[in-house]
Design an enzyme around this catalytic site. Sequence first.
Site, PDB file in Angstrom:
ATOM      1  N   TYR A   1       0.918  -1.231   0.133  1.00 49.82           N
ATOM      2  CA  TYR A   1       0.113  -0.002  -0.246  1.00 49.82           C
ATOM      3  C   TYR A   1       0.777   1.231   0.127  1.00 49.82           C
ATOM      4  CZ  TYR A   1      -2.749   3.586   2.129  1.00 49.82           C
ATOM      5  OH  TYR A   1      -3.751   5.445   1.989  1.00 49.82           O
TER       6      TYR A   1
ATOM      7  N   GLU B   1      -2.856   7.508  -4.465  1.00 53.23           N
ATOM      8  CA  GLU B   1      -2.967   6.076  -3.865  1.00 53.23           C
ATOM      9  C   GLU B   1      -3.111   4.891  -4.539  1.00 53.23           C
ATOM     10  OE1 GLU B   1      -5.666   5.135  -0.025  1.00 53.23           O
ATOM     11  OE2 GLU B   1      -6.097   4.242  -2.203  1.00 53.23           O
TER      12      GLU B   1
END
Length: 361
Positions: free
Chosen positions: A100, A183
């Site tokens: 992530y 992101e």
Amino acid sequence: MKLLEFEAKELFKQHGIQVPRGVLISDHEEAVLNLRKVGPNVVVKAQVDVGGRGKAGGVLMADTDTAVIAARELFAREIKGVKVARVLIEERLDIQHEYYVSITIDRSTKHPVVLFADTGGVNIEETAKTNPDAIRKVSFTPLLRNIPRFLLRELIRDAPAEVGETINKLYHVFCDRDALLAEINPLVTTPQGVYAADAKLIIDDNALARQEIAVNRDLTRREREAERHGFSYVELDGSIGVIGNGAGLTMSTLDLIEHFGGKAANFLDVGGGADKDRVKYAVELVADMPDVKVIIVNLLGGITRCDEVARGIIEAGVEQPVIVRLAGTNEKEGKEILAGHGYQMLGSMDEAVKAAVEVTA
């Protein structure tokens, strides 16, 4: 403004970040013509602006035989109340590991901050609650074009160096596209290299013109109308409409509503020097909100004339009760005009807000 996944991935590609091969379709029959461009095993993804899309059934695994069926299923669905108008069909990656990464701004230091976790493809907010040590972060001066290498090593630790290179490219996207958030979740390693399997990009509304984005599609119809009139306007979820002049006075009105147990429906600052027409538009705009039961107009007359405000309120002629607190230039004339039409006027903010809260109780 939030970009959809396929839009964000297109920008990622332009900055050298690898993304899966894919085709965007607006009808399930288009899948038949395009599947050969993608591969035998695919992921079929609804392009909707909602969080938790996968858990809501917006992402389906398929192959050459089932991709068209999967696309047809998605076009027939609503994902969290949003109709699916476009579907992205992508090659299914041979994933070795998921990470992530996200980049945003730390508003306290005004510096970019990069968050990284060795486990991707999960709800990062949940990870932050249950295992905060799993998320590493670094921050640095925005004057740097690249993330310093020692910070990248601190972030990724044992992950392949290509992961760090991709994070640096993501930082370039973040800067060049005036983003508030960039992101990738998950950022994956495969035998063919590092890929952005998903993508999220939120552009700063104040930079849309520079990014050549003509329409902010995140705005509601009323928010667009407010923008056209130059109002500072935010929609909330209460039932008391609020109109003030000056951000401080308007925010104070919202705080008082909360203090007395009510819920504001909006924030609307008409600005300084509002004339009759401007006030009329503001009252009509707030009255158009379906949940608004009462409107409080809290204006201080300086360059704004209270008699002009009064005429604007009367011309709007909305159905909801309008409670008015006026003070300042031409206050006496304004109150006389409103009194002649039966409007409720109160002498202080506290009194006006209490009266509005009682209407919604």
